[in-house]
Each structure stands twice: as C-alpha cells, then as structure tokens.
Design an enzyme around this catalytic site. Structure first.
Site, short mmCIF file in Angstrom:
data_model
loop_
_atom_site.label_atom_id
_atom_site.label_comp_id
_atom_site.label_asym_id
_atom_site.label_seq_id
_atom_site.Cartn_x
_atom_site.Cartn_y
_atom_site.Cartn_z
N ASP A 124 0.83 -1.22 0.00
CA ASP A 124 0.00 0.00 0.00
C ASP A 124 0.86 1.26 0.00
O ASP A 124 0.35 2.36 -0.17
CB ASP A 124 -0.92 -0.02 1.23
CG ASP A 124 -2.00 1.05 1.17
OD1 ASP A 124 -2.44 1.37 0.05
OD2 ASP A 124 -2.41 1.58 2.21
N SER A 172 -7.18 5.29 -0.07
CA SER A 172 -7.51 4.05 -0.79
C SER A 172 -8.90 3.59 -0.39
O SER A 172 -9.28 3.64 0.79
CB SER A 172 -6.46 2.98 -0.51
OG SER A 172 -6.02 3.04 0.82
N GLN A 214 -5.70 -1.54 -6.62
CA GLN A 214 -6.32 -0.65 -5.64
C GLN A 214 -7.04 0.46 -6.36
O GLN A 214 -6.55 0.97 -7.37
CB GLN A 214 -5.22 -0.05 -4.74
CG GLN A 214 -5.73 0.92 -3.72
CD GLN A 214 -4.63 1.40 -2.77
OE1 GLN A 214 -4.22 2.55 -2.85
NE2 GLN A 214 -4.16 0.55 -1.88
C1 LIG Z 1 -1.61 5.34 1.57
C2 LIG Z 1 -3.07 5.30 1.26
C3 LIG Z 1 -3.80 4.88 2.50
O1 LIG Z 1 -3.34 4.09 3.21
S1 LIG Z 1 -5.29 5.61 2.81
C4 LIG Z 1 -5.81 4.77 4.23
C5 LIG Z 1 -6.79 3.70 3.98
N1 LIG Z 1 -8.03 4.17 3.43
C6 LIG Z 1 -8.88 4.92 4.18
O2 LIG Z 1 -8.64 5.33 5.31
C7 LIG Z 1 -10.22 5.24 3.55
C8 LIG Z 1 -11.33 4.90 4.52
N2 LIG Z 1 -12.62 5.25 3.98
C9 LIG Z 1 -13.14 6.45 4.17
O3 LIG Z 1 -12.59 7.32 4.86
C10 LIG Z 1 -14.48 6.66 3.55
O4 LIG Z 1 -14.93 5.48 3.00
C11 LIG Z 1 -14.43 7.76 2.48
C12 LIG Z 1 -13.46 7.43 1.36
C13 LIG Z 1 -14.03 9.07 3.08
C14 LIG Z 1 -15.84 7.82 1.96
O5 LIG Z 1 -16.09 9.02 1.32
P1 LIG Z 1 -17.49 9.75 1.47
O6 LIG Z 1 -18.59 8.82 1.18
O7 LIG Z 1 -17.38 10.95 0.62
O8 LIG Z 1 -17.48 10.04 3.04
P2 LIG Z 1 -18.13 11.21 3.84
O9 LIG Z 1 -19.47 11.53 3.32
O10 LIG Z 1 -17.99 10.83 5.27
O11 LIG Z 1 -17.13 12.43 3.54
C15 LIG Z 1 -15.81 12.44 3.98
C16 LIG Z 1 -15.27 13.85 3.76
O12 LIG Z 1 -15.22 14.09 2.34
C17 LIG Z 1 -16.03 15.23 2.03
N3 LIG Z 1 -16.67 14.99 0.75
C18 LIG Z 1 -17.57 14.04 0.45
N4 LIG Z 1 -17.91 14.11 -0.82
C19 LIG Z 1 -17.22 15.18 -1.35
C20 LIG Z 1 -17.16 15.79 -2.63
N5 LIG Z 1 -17.85 15.30 -3.64
N6 LIG Z 1 -16.33 16.83 -2.79
C21 LIG Z 1 -15.60 17.30 -1.78
N7 LIG Z 1 -15.62 16.77 -0.53
C22 LIG Z 1 -16.42 15.73 -0.33
C23 LIG Z 1 -17.05 15.32 3.15
O13 LIG Z 1 -17.55 16.60 3.29
C24 LIG Z 1 -16.18 14.91 4.35
O14 LIG Z 1 -15.35 15.98 4.72
P3 LIG Z 1 -15.06 16.30 6.27
O15 LIG Z 1 -14.37 15.07 6.82
O16 LIG Z 1 -16.38 16.53 6.91
O17 LIG Z 1 -14.17 17.51 6.23
#
Ligand SMILES: CCC(=O)SCCNC(=O)CCNC(=O)[C@H](O)C(C)(C)COP(=O)(O)OP(=O)(O)OC[C@H]1O[C@@H](n2cnc3c(N)ncnc32)[C@H](O)[C@@H]1OP(=O)(O)O
Length: 300
Positions: free
Chosen positions: A214, A235, A285
């Site tokens: 990752d 991710s 991914q």
């Molecule tokens: C090295 C790579 C990695 O290891 S990353 C680490 C592993 N992966 C993760 O931690 C991801 C875990 N999953 C998640 O956090 C959620 O499933 C995510 C991806 C955030 C889901 O997204 P979503 O459905 O948009 O969640 P949410 O409604 O809680 O919103 C989260 C923040 O994003 C914002 N958001 C939402 N939609 C939009 C949009 N279209 N344009 C701009 N911003 C958007 C929301 O407002 C929210 O922001 P905030 O957190 O309130 O500041």
C-alpha cells in the site's frame, strides 16, 4: 544492525489475542494526516485471518474495502469469521473495528500447495540493481544539500525524513521533488522490510507484503498531474494475489502503474517481483483522489 528483527514482526504484525478469533493490533508508523496507514490495517487483518487456518494453507488472495478512516488514537480490533473450510481452499472474513464500527472489511482465501503443469508469468522489467540506487532518505539529503532550496520545501522534506517507516525504498527513477513536469503513471521501486525477518514463515511474509504493497501505491495515479495536488486521497479498496514464495526482508521490485483515473477516483495496479525475476504477488487498488490546482489561476 541489519540483523535486528523487523519491527513489522515484533510489533506491527504481532497481534494480541483477546478471545477466539478476536485480536487487537497496535500502530507503529502513522502517515501525515489523521488516518491510519491502509497497509497496516490490511497486513494486520491478514495476520488475524491466517491465525485460524492450518499450517498447510497459504494465503493466495485477499479483497478489502476501507470503509472508514482508521483513528490513530485507539487500537484496532480484528474479528475473524470462519466463512468456509474446504479440501483445497479456506476462506476467512475479517472485520477491523474501531469505536464499535467497521473500518475495513476483508476476505482472505487460503490454498494448499498444489503442483500444476500450467505455469507462466510476465518477465520482470530490466532495472538497475538496488546496490546501485539511493534510498528515499539519501535522495532527500542530496536534494536538501542544494543551495537554492525553498524554505517550505525544506520543511516538507525534513518531515519526511523524520518518518519512521518500517520499510526501505529505493526508487528506480529518483523522484524530482516538487517537480512540475507530467510523467507517465508508472513507477518502479526496490522495497524491503527494515530489519531481519528470516526464511520459512511464508504466512508472515504475505502479511508483510500486504503492508508494503500500500506504500506510495496510489500516488502512481497522480504522476501525470504535477499541476494538481491531492487535497484528499485515500484508498477505497485493496486486492492482492500471492503467486510464489518470497522474502520481504530481501529486496523486491515493486512495479506500479495506473491504467485509469476519472470521476475523482484512480485505479492502480502493481506487481511485486522477487529479485531473481519470479513474480511474487500482484495488487490492485482504487482510491479517491480529490485534487486542487497547485497554483490558483490568475484573477486578472
Ligand atoms: C496510503 C493510502 C492509504 O493508506 S489511505 C488509508 C486507507 N483508506 C482509508 O482510510 C479510507 C477509509 N474510507 C473512508 O474514509 C471513507 O470510505 C471515504 C473514502 C471518506 C468515503 O467518502 P465519502 O462517502 O465521501 O465520506 P463522507 O461523506 O464521510 O465524507 C468524507 C469527507 O469528504 C467530504 N466529501 C464528500 N464528498 C465530497 C465531494 N464530492 N467533494 C468534496 N468533498 C467531499 C465530506 O464533506 C467529508 O469531509 P469532512 O471530513 O467533513 O471535512
């Protein structure tokens, strides 16, 4: 020093058993930002799953969704469901839980060793050997020694140096820090766990590979867009297939490419090669990539 046991084995992937099929993990390295490293959660989920299968079974694939951000302030619990035990294949479902809610759902499948006349693989790309390349830290020191480096760039790079990432990385094409030219969405790294893990525990090496896979993976999708910076990237899912035996405390080549990006998402695919050219694992991914321009357009 090189013989010190890898912290991935002594700490990150060393889960505490709380009850039957219930484990607790601790965090080691937490990236900048307020969420746990996805590779840590996948690696720990695979450790939990592997604890419930017989010694003659080896992980051959896993499929995960990251459904909530991991909170670095509290431990993660791993709850294993023994989905199916077959003659050849055994499947486990693992839920990683924080604050009573899943942050990751993972299915992992294990297989007995079965020989077959069907056997092929792609050829490993020809690249310089790791001994002829610099680590990310060495490259940063080199960059920092330049006289005309901007103060904010210096600070960013010093923060990177302070990271205690438990893996060593040698980019094949050294990154141009703060580059402004577009590149193909492809990158190659030599990677290995820091410290000693040793031969023989293939289950553990698969868990370490899950952790490693990752790292910097999703960044591949941003390479063609130097004029944009990710204001939110994470991710969404991670899948892996394990093909052969390997050692993650020895250099492996990580070949990453992004065949597609669109709709605020990017897809990345990777191959982990053993140094002798054997294909060890494949990964995929998809991530969310919300970007903003590096420089605001002129209002004139
Ligand atoms: C090295 C790579 C990695 O290891 S990353 C680490 C592993 N992966 C993760 O931690 C991801 C875990 N999953 C998640 O956090 C959620 O499933 C995510 C991806 C955030 C889901 O997204 P979503 O459905 O948009 O969640 P949410 O409604 O809680 O919103 C989260 C923040 O994003 C914002 N958001 C939402 N939609 C939009 C949009 N279209 N344009 C701009 N911003 C958007 C929301 O407002 C929210 O922001 P905030 O957190 O309130 O500041």
């Amino acid at each position: 020093l090189a013989d010190l046991k890898s912290v991935l084995v002594t700490s990150v992937l060393n889960l505490e058993m709380l009850d039957v099929d219930l484990y607790r993990g601790t965090h080691h390295w937490v990236p900048r930002g307020q969420r746990l490293f996805g590779g840590q959660i996948v690696g720990q989920a695979l450790v939990a799953a592997a604890k419930s299968v017989n010694d003659n079974l080896f992980a051959h694939s896993l499929h995960c969704y990251f459904v909530r951000a991991g909170d670095p302030k509290v431990p993660v619990l791993y709850q294993v469901e023994r989905t199916r035990d077959g003659r050849s294949f055994t499947v486990r479902s693992v839920k990683a839980i924080q604050h009573g809610q899943p942050i990751l759902i993972c299915q992992a499948s294990f297989h007995t060793l079965q020989p077959s006349p069907l056997q092929h693989q792609f050829t490993m790309p020809g690249v310089p050997q790791p001994e002829d390349l610099l680590t990310v830290e060495e490259l940063i020191h080199l960059y920092l020694s330049k006289p005309d480096i901007a103060e904010n760039a210096k600070q960013g790079l010093n923060k990177l140096l302070a990271n205690e990432v438990p893996i060593e990385v040698k980019p094949v094409n050294p990154p141009h820090f703060y580059r402004l030219s577009a590149a193909e969405p492809k990158q190659l790294f030599w990677v290995r766990a820091r410290g000693h893990i040793g031969e023989g525990n293939m289950k553990l090496h698969c868990c370490v590979a899950a952790y490693v896979s990752d790292y910097a993976f999703l960044g591949t999708a941003l390479l063609p867009y130097p004029n944009y910076r990710a204001k939110f990237s994470a991710s969404l899912d991670h899948a892996m297939w394990f093909h052969s035996t390997f050692r993650t405390d020895e250099w492996m080549l990580y070949e990453c490419e992004s065949p597609w990006a669109g709709g605020s998402r990017g897809l990345v695919q990777g191959r982990l090669w053993r140094r002798d050219g054997v294909l060890a694992a494949s990964c995929s991914q998809e991530g969310v990539l919300r970007v903003k321009p590096v420089m605001e357009p002129s209002k004139l």
